[in-house]
Design a protein around this motif. Structure first.
Motif, short mmCIF file in Angstrom:
data_model
loop_
_atom_site.label_atom_id
_atom_site.label_comp_id
_atom_site.label_asym_id
_atom_site.label_seq_id
_atom_site.Cartn_x
_atom_site.Cartn_y
_atom_site.Cartn_z
N GLN A 48 0.11 -20.05 71.42
CA GLN A 48 -1.19 -19.62 71.92
C GLN A 48 -2.30 -20.49 71.33
OE1 GLN A 48 -1.29 -15.51 70.78
NE2 GLN A 48 0.11 -14.88 72.40
N TYR A 49 -2.18 -20.83 70.05
CA TYR A 49 -3.19 -21.66 69.41
C TYR A 49 -3.19 -23.07 70.02
CZ TYR A 49 -6.21 -23.73 65.91
OH TYR A 49 -7.25 -24.38 65.31
N ALA A 50 -2.02 -23.55 70.44
CA ALA A 50 -1.95 -24.86 71.11
C ALA A 50 -2.74 -24.82 72.41
CB ALA A 50 -0.50 -25.26 71.36
N VAL A 51 -2.65 -23.72 73.15
CA VAL A 51 -3.44 -23.57 74.38
C VAL A 51 -4.92 -23.53 74.03
CG1 VAL A 51 -3.92 -22.07 76.36
CG2 VAL A 51 -1.57 -22.41 75.61
N TRP A 52 -5.26 -22.80 72.97
CA TRP A 52 -6.66 -22.71 72.50
C TRP A 52 -7.20 -24.11 72.22
CZ3 TRP A 52 -10.20 -18.76 71.37
CH2 TRP A 52 -11.30 -19.14 70.60
N ARG A 53 -6.45 -24.91 71.46
CA ARG A 53 -6.92 -26.25 71.10
C ARG A 53 -7.05 -27.13 72.33
NH1 ARG A 53 -9.95 -25.96 67.86
NH2 ARG A 53 -10.50 -27.89 68.84
N THR A 54 -6.10 -26.99 73.27
CA THR A 54 -6.18 -27.79 74.50
C THR A 54 -7.45 -27.47 75.27
OG1 THR A 54 -3.77 -27.84 74.65
CG2 THR A 54 -4.99 -28.33 76.66
N VAL A 55 -7.77 -26.19 75.38
CA VAL A 55 -8.99 -25.79 76.10
C VAL A 55 -10.23 -26.25 75.34
CG1 VAL A 55 -10.37 -23.82 76.85
CG2 VAL A 55 -7.91 -23.85 77.27
N MET A 56 -10.25 -26.03 74.03
CA MET A 56 -11.44 -26.37 73.25
C MET A 56 -11.65 -27.87 73.13
SD MET A 56 -12.81 -23.52 72.80
CE MET A 56 -14.16 -23.87 71.72
N ASP A 57 -10.58 -28.66 73.23
CA ASP A 57 -10.71 -30.11 73.18
C ASP A 57 -11.05 -30.72 74.53
OD1 ASP A 57 -10.18 -30.04 70.50
OD2 ASP A 57 -8.06 -30.58 70.69
N SER A 58 -10.98 -29.92 75.59
CA SER A 58 -11.31 -30.41 76.93
C SER A 58 -12.83 -30.51 77.08
CB SER A 58 -10.73 -29.48 77.99
OG SER A 58 -11.48 -28.27 78.04
N PRO A 59 -13.30 -31.21 78.10
CA PRO A 59 -14.75 -31.28 78.31
C PRO A 59 -15.41 -29.91 78.50
CG PRO A 59 -13.63 -32.92 79.65
CD PRO A 59 -12.57 -32.06 79.03
N MET A 60 -14.69 -28.95 79.07
CA MET A 60 -15.28 -27.63 79.28
C MET A 60 -15.28 -26.79 78.01
SD MET A 60 -16.33 -27.91 82.23
CE MET A 60 -17.05 -26.30 82.29
N GLY A 61 -14.49 -27.17 77.02
CA GLY A 61 -14.41 -26.41 75.78
C GLY A 61 -15.73 -26.34 75.02
N SER A 62 -16.53 -27.40 75.13
CA SER A 62 -17.81 -27.41 74.42
C SER A 62 -18.80 -26.42 75.03
CB SER A 62 -18.41 -28.81 74.42
OG SER A 62 -18.67 -29.22 75.76
N GLN A 63 -18.54 -25.97 76.24
CA GLN A 63 -19.46 -25.04 76.91
C GLN A 63 -19.07 -23.58 76.73
OE1 GLN A 63 -20.01 -26.22 80.96
NE2 GLN A 63 -20.49 -28.32 80.43
N ILE A 64 -17.97 -23.32 76.03
CA ILE A 64 -17.53 -21.95 75.81
C ILE A 64 -18.23 -21.41 74.57
CG2 ILE A 64 -15.58 -20.45 75.33
CD1 ILE A 64 -13.85 -22.38 76.92
N ASP A 65 -19.02 -20.39 74.74
CA ASP A 65 -19.76 -19.77 73.64
C ASP A 65 -18.87 -18.80 72.89
OD1 ASP A 65 -22.12 -21.10 74.29
OD2 ASP A 65 -22.66 -19.58 75.78
N PRO A 66 -19.20 -18.51 71.62
CA PRO A 66 -18.41 -17.54 70.85
C PRO A 66 -18.31 -16.16 71.50
CG PRO A 66 -19.85 -18.77 69.39
CD PRO A 66 -20.22 -19.16 70.79
N GLU A 67 -19.27 -15.80 72.34
CA GLU A 67 -19.20 -14.50 73.02
C GLU A 67 -18.03 -14.44 73.99
OE1 GLU A 67 -22.30 -16.38 73.48
OE2 GLU A 67 -22.85 -15.65 71.49
N ALA A 68 -17.56 -15.60 74.45
CA ALA A 68 -16.46 -15.65 75.42
C ALA A 68 -15.11 -15.84 74.73
CB ALA A 68 -16.69 -16.77 76.42
N PHE A 69 -15.07 -15.90 73.41
CA PHE A 69 -13.81 -16.10 72.70
C PHE A 69 -12.78 -15.01 72.99
CE2 PHE A 69 -15.31 -19.10 69.08
CZ PHE A 69 -15.61 -20.06 70.02
#
Length: 146
Positions: free
Chosen positions: A39-60
């Motif tokens: 699951q953490y590997a999926v998390w890192r993949t999403v957060m390292d993608s261009p869209m990851g920088s737009q995810i706010d902590p409220e959406a975690f």
């Protein structure tokens, strides 16, 4: 009179007159809850993608659920891939297969819904008025380039 615009993180870390240093958090965004390594590997993949920088902590919390459903969908896919044709012909084999396919459909539906809410899916980032022009663009090299 103050300066215009947003304050930089460097200016926020400078001690204010009569105040303490404002803590600024740098580095990768971490999940709130414990995730499995997959699951953490999926998390890192999403957060390292261009869209990851737009995810706010409220959406975690949504992203954590996305990671969980992603792992669940992979697990179900492995079980379905491992089922042989002979297993389907045994008593209760086809019922088991149907149960897994329903569960896989449910996982896929939840993944798609969460991806849309998190704006990870390309369809959630494309405006309906531009979709036709994007699809109509020719693929490959331009005639004068080739």
């Amino acid at each position: 009179m103050g300066s215009r615009g947003r304050k930089s993180s460097a200016s926020l870390a400078v001690p204010q007159i009569g105040g303490d240093v404002v803590p600024v958090e740098f580095g990768p965004k971490r999940p709130r809850n414990q995730l499995t390594p997959r699951q953490y590997a999926v998390w890192r993949t999403v957060m390292d993608s261009p869209m990851g920088s737009q995810i706010d902590p409220e959406a975690f919390p949504l992203l954590e659920q996305y990671c969980r459903w992603s792992e669940r969908a992979d697990q179900i896919a492995k079980v379905l891939d491992s089922m042989e044709d002979e297993q389907l012909l045994t008593e209760g084999g086809f019922a088991r297969y149907e149960r897994y396919t329903r569960e896989q459909e449910r996982a896929t539906r939840n993944l798609a819904n969460l991806a849309e809410k998190l704006r990870l899916a390309p369809s959630s980032r494309t405006h309906k008025d531009r979709a036709g022009t994007i699809a109509a663009r020719p693929r490959g090299p331009k005639p004068w380039e080739g």
